[in-house]
Design a protein around this motif. Structure first.
Motif, PDB file in Angstrom:
ATOM      1  N   ILE A 177      19.842 -29.311  13.008  1.00  0.00           N
ATOM      2  CA  ILE A 177      18.598 -28.551  13.167  1.00  0.00           C
ATOM      3  C   ILE A 177      18.819 -27.040  13.226  1.00  0.00           C
ATOM      4  O   ILE A 177      17.868 -26.274  13.089  1.00  0.00           O
ATOM      5  CB  ILE A 177      17.847 -28.992  14.439  1.00  0.00           C
ATOM      6  CG1 ILE A 177      18.702 -28.747  15.681  1.00  0.00           C
ATOM      7  CG2 ILE A 177      17.420 -30.446  14.342  1.00  0.00           C
ATOM      8  CD1 ILE A 177      17.960 -28.968  16.983  1.00  0.00           C
ATOM      9  N   HIS A 178      20.073 -26.609  13.438  1.00  0.00           N
ATOM     10  CA  HIS A 178      20.276 -25.172  13.608  1.00  0.00           C
ATOM     11  C   HIS A 178      21.710 -24.804  13.256  1.00  0.00           C
ATOM     12  O   HIS A 178      22.649 -25.514  13.626  1.00  0.00           O
ATOM     13  CB  HIS A 178      19.978 -24.771  15.063  1.00  0.00           C
ATOM     14  CG  HIS A 178      19.949 -23.295  15.289  1.00  0.00           C
ATOM     15  ND1 HIS A 178      20.566 -22.686  16.358  1.00  0.00           N
ATOM     16  CD2 HIS A 178      19.379 -22.296  14.582  1.00  0.00           C
ATOM     17  CE1 HIS A 178      20.370 -21.385  16.305  1.00  0.00           C
ATOM     18  NE2 HIS A 178      19.655 -21.120  15.238  1.00  0.00           N
ATOM     19  N   PHE A 188      31.112 -20.772  13.037  1.00  0.00           N
ATOM     20  CA  PHE A 188      29.762 -21.300  12.906  1.00  0.00           C
ATOM     21  C   PHE A 188      29.469 -22.169  14.128  1.00  0.00           C
ATOM     22  O   PHE A 188      30.345 -22.895  14.605  1.00  0.00           O
ATOM     23  CB  PHE A 188      29.613 -22.159  11.645  1.00  0.00           C
ATOM     24  CG  PHE A 188      29.498 -21.364  10.375  1.00  0.00           C
ATOM     25  CD1 PHE A 188      28.264 -20.916   9.938  1.00  0.00           C
ATOM     26  CD2 PHE A 188      30.623 -21.068   9.617  1.00  0.00           C
ATOM     27  CE1 PHE A 188      28.149 -20.191   8.761  1.00  0.00           C
ATOM     28  CE2 PHE A 188      30.521 -20.347   8.444  1.00  0.00           C
ATOM     29  CZ  PHE A 188      29.277 -19.898   8.014  1.00  0.00           C
ATOM     30  N   LYS A 189      28.226 -22.109  14.595  1.00  0.00           N
ATOM     31  CA  LYS A 189      27.773 -23.000  15.655  1.00  0.00           C
ATOM     32  C   LYS A 189      26.690 -23.909  15.093  1.00  0.00           C
ATOM     33  O   LYS A 189      25.635 -23.443  14.669  1.00  0.00           O
ATOM     34  CB  LYS A 189      27.241 -22.206  16.853  1.00  0.00           C
ATOM     35  CG  LYS A 189      28.334 -21.579  17.700  1.00  0.00           C
ATOM     36  CD  LYS A 189      27.797 -21.082  19.028  1.00  0.00           C
ATOM     37  CE  LYS A 189      28.940 -20.601  19.918  1.00  0.00           C
ATOM     38  NZ  LYS A 189      28.445 -20.160  21.249  1.00  0.00           N
ATOM     39  N   LEU A 190      26.969 -25.206  15.096  1.00  0.00           N
ATOM     40  CA  LEU A 190      26.041 -26.200  14.571  1.00  0.00           C
ATOM     41  C   LEU A 190      25.341 -26.903  15.724  1.00  0.00           C
ATOM     42  O   LEU A 190      25.976 -27.252  16.725  1.00  0.00           O
ATOM     43  CB  LEU A 190      26.787 -27.236  13.719  1.00  0.00           C
ATOM     44  CG  LEU A 190      27.776 -26.705  12.676  1.00  0.00           C
ATOM     45  CD1 LEU A 190      28.428 -27.868  11.943  1.00  0.00           C
ATOM     46  CD2 LEU A 190      27.080 -25.774  11.703  1.00  0.00           C
ATOM     47  N   THR A 191      24.049 -27.115  15.577  1.00  0.00           N
ATOM     48  CA  THR A 191      23.271 -27.813  16.598  1.00  0.00           C
ATOM     49  C   THR A 191      22.637 -29.046  15.983  1.00  0.00           C
ATOM     50  O   THR A 191      21.908 -28.946  14.994  1.00  0.00           O
ATOM     51  CB  THR A 191      22.179 -26.900  17.189  1.00  0.00           C
ATOM     52  OG1 THR A 191      22.786 -25.723  17.727  1.00  0.00           O
ATOM     53  CG2 THR A 191      21.419 -27.618  18.295  1.00  0.00           C
ATOM     54  N   TYR A 192      22.923 -30.197  16.577  1.00  0.00           N
ATOM     55  CA  TYR A 192      22.388 -31.478  16.110  1.00  0.00           C
ATOM     56  C   TYR A 192      21.502 -32.091  17.193  1.00  0.00           C
ATOM     57  O   TYR A 192      21.790 -31.958  18.389  1.00  0.00           O
ATOM     58  CB  TYR A 192      23.516 -32.480  15.819  1.00  0.00           C
ATOM     59  CG  TYR A 192      24.386 -32.174  14.629  1.00  0.00           C
ATOM     60  CD1 TYR A 192      24.134 -32.753  13.390  1.00  0.00           C
ATOM     61  CD2 TYR A 192      25.491 -31.339  14.747  1.00  0.00           C
ATOM     62  CE1 TYR A 192      24.956 -32.497  12.297  1.00  0.00           C
ATOM     63  CE2 TYR A 192      26.312 -31.071  13.664  1.00  0.00           C
ATOM     64  CZ  TYR A 192      26.037 -31.656  12.442  1.00  0.00           C
ATOM     65  OH  TYR A 192      26.858 -31.401  11.368  1.00  0.00           O
ATOM     66  N   ASN A 193      20.470 -32.776  16.760  1.00  0.00           N
ATOM     67  CA  ASN A 193      19.761 -33.712  17.624  1.00  0.00           C
ATOM     68  C   ASN A 193      20.277 -35.105  17.302  1.00  0.00           C
ATOM     69  O   ASN A 193      20.219 -35.540  16.145  1.00  0.00           O
ATOM     70  CB  ASN A 193      18.244 -33.650  17.393  1.00  0.00           C
ATOM     71  CG  ASN A 193      17.595 -32.510  18.154  1.00  0.00           C
ATOM     72  OD1 ASN A 193      18.174 -31.971  19.091  1.00  0.00           O
ATOM     73  ND2 ASN A 193      16.393 -32.138  17.760  1.00  0.00           N
ATOM     74  N   ASN A 225      14.085 -28.903  23.567  1.00  0.00           N
ATOM     75  CA  ASN A 225      12.835 -28.846  22.810  1.00  0.00           C
ATOM     76  C   ASN A 225      12.590 -27.415  22.367  1.00  0.00           C
ATOM     77  O   ASN A 225      11.680 -26.739  22.813  1.00  0.00           O
ATOM     78  CB  ASN A 225      11.660 -29.335  23.663  1.00  0.00           C
ATOM     79  CG  ASN A 225      11.777 -30.797  23.980  1.00  0.00           C
ATOM     80  OD1 ASN A 225      12.151 -31.595  23.129  1.00  0.00           O
ATOM     81  ND2 ASN A 225      11.460 -31.163  25.217  1.00  0.00           N
ATOM     82  N   LYS A 226      13.454 -26.934  21.497  1.00  0.00           N
ATOM     83  CA  LYS A 226      13.337 -25.563  21.006  1.00  0.00           C
ATOM     84  C   LYS A 226      12.779 -25.555  19.598  1.00  0.00           C
ATOM     85  O   LYS A 226      13.027 -26.453  18.808  1.00  0.00           O
ATOM     86  CB  LYS A 226      14.702 -24.864  21.005  1.00  0.00           C
ATOM     87  CG  LYS A 226      15.177 -24.447  22.393  1.00  0.00           C
ATOM     88  CD  LYS A 226      16.427 -23.622  22.273  1.00  0.00           C
ATOM     89  CE  LYS A 226      16.888 -23.117  23.634  1.00  0.00           C
ATOM     90  NZ  LYS A 226      18.106 -22.296  23.529  1.00  0.00           N
TER      91      LYS A 226
END
Length: 230
Positions: A177-178, A188-193, A225-226
């Motif tokens: 998601i980000h 790199f910073k990866l954001t997963y749900n 919940n961003k």
């Protein structure tokens, strides 16, 4: 002379004017009820000074607004539109804070309509209910499978499919998601749900992810919940 001072310049001859005594009585009781609500909320809850002050003043503010538009349909519609545009530009509040704000507004609304007894009774009932809930300490039990996974990777690592096999193995669902660069673009910073299959497999999943990202930072937390859209 004093009566003219508290009479609106747009008031007609037959329009009923609120007396100064009634105005002070309603505002004073609203302030007291607001303080009661603020004290009840502050009990057993982490709060800030600004929020407590806002909660204590809100019934009086709403009361004054309702008194000023009493009987004026056009002004009432305008005020309703203004309330609908209110936005809190600080950190988003919790559900408990939002409920407390609506409670304070409801008390002010009842006071503005002139129902002092109902306002006091409503404050006592809801205040005692909120006070009891604070001491009961309702808690949600059970493991939350919906998580937010944050992975730091070097810039030369292709992140599009490098973690797919691991996430497919340990999660029911995952979504990137980000993506954010950090450390002057070298990381790199990866954001997963993600939805975890088994809570006991979290450590095994993190260990395998560490082998893929060069043992850089990995964080697994309750799902955020961003909204990352501009």
């Amino acid at each position: 002379m004093l009566e003219k001072l508290f009479k609106g310049i747009f008031d007609g001859e037959q329009q009923q004017v609120i007396g100064v005594g009634i105005f002070l009585l309603l505002v004073g009781i609203s302030i007291v009820l607001g303080l009661v609500l603020a004290l009840i909320y502050a009990c057993k809850n982490k709060t800030t000074k600004s929020f407590t002050m806002t909660l204590s003043m809100l019934p009086a503010l709403v009361c004054v607004v309702i008194m000023m538009v009493n009987g004026n349909i056009g002004a009432g519609v305008a005020v309703a539109g203004a309330f609908s545009l209110i936005r809190f530009r600080s950190t988003p509040g919790t559900a408990k804070e939002i409920a407390s704000i609506f409670l304070a507004m409801a008390v002010g609304l009842i006071m503005g309509m002139g129902y002092i007894g109902f306002a006091v009774l409503f404050t006592i009932i809801l205040g005692l209910f909120m006070f009891c809930l604070n001491f009961i300490g309702l808690k949600t039990k059970g493991y939350c499978k919906e998580k937010t996974l944050k992975i730091t990777i070097p810039e030369d690592l292709n992140y599009t499919e490098v973690f797919d096999s691991i996430l497919t193995k340990y999660t029911k669902m995952y979504e990137l998601i980000h993506i954010k660069t950090t450390n002057l673009g070298s990381l790199f910073k990866l954001t997963y749900n993600v939805t975890i299959k088994d809570e006991k497999s979290e450590k095994a999943m993190i260990d395998e992810l560490r082998l893929r990202n060069g043992n850089l930072e990995i964080a697994l937390m309750r799902q955020e919940n961003k909204n990352y859209d501009l």
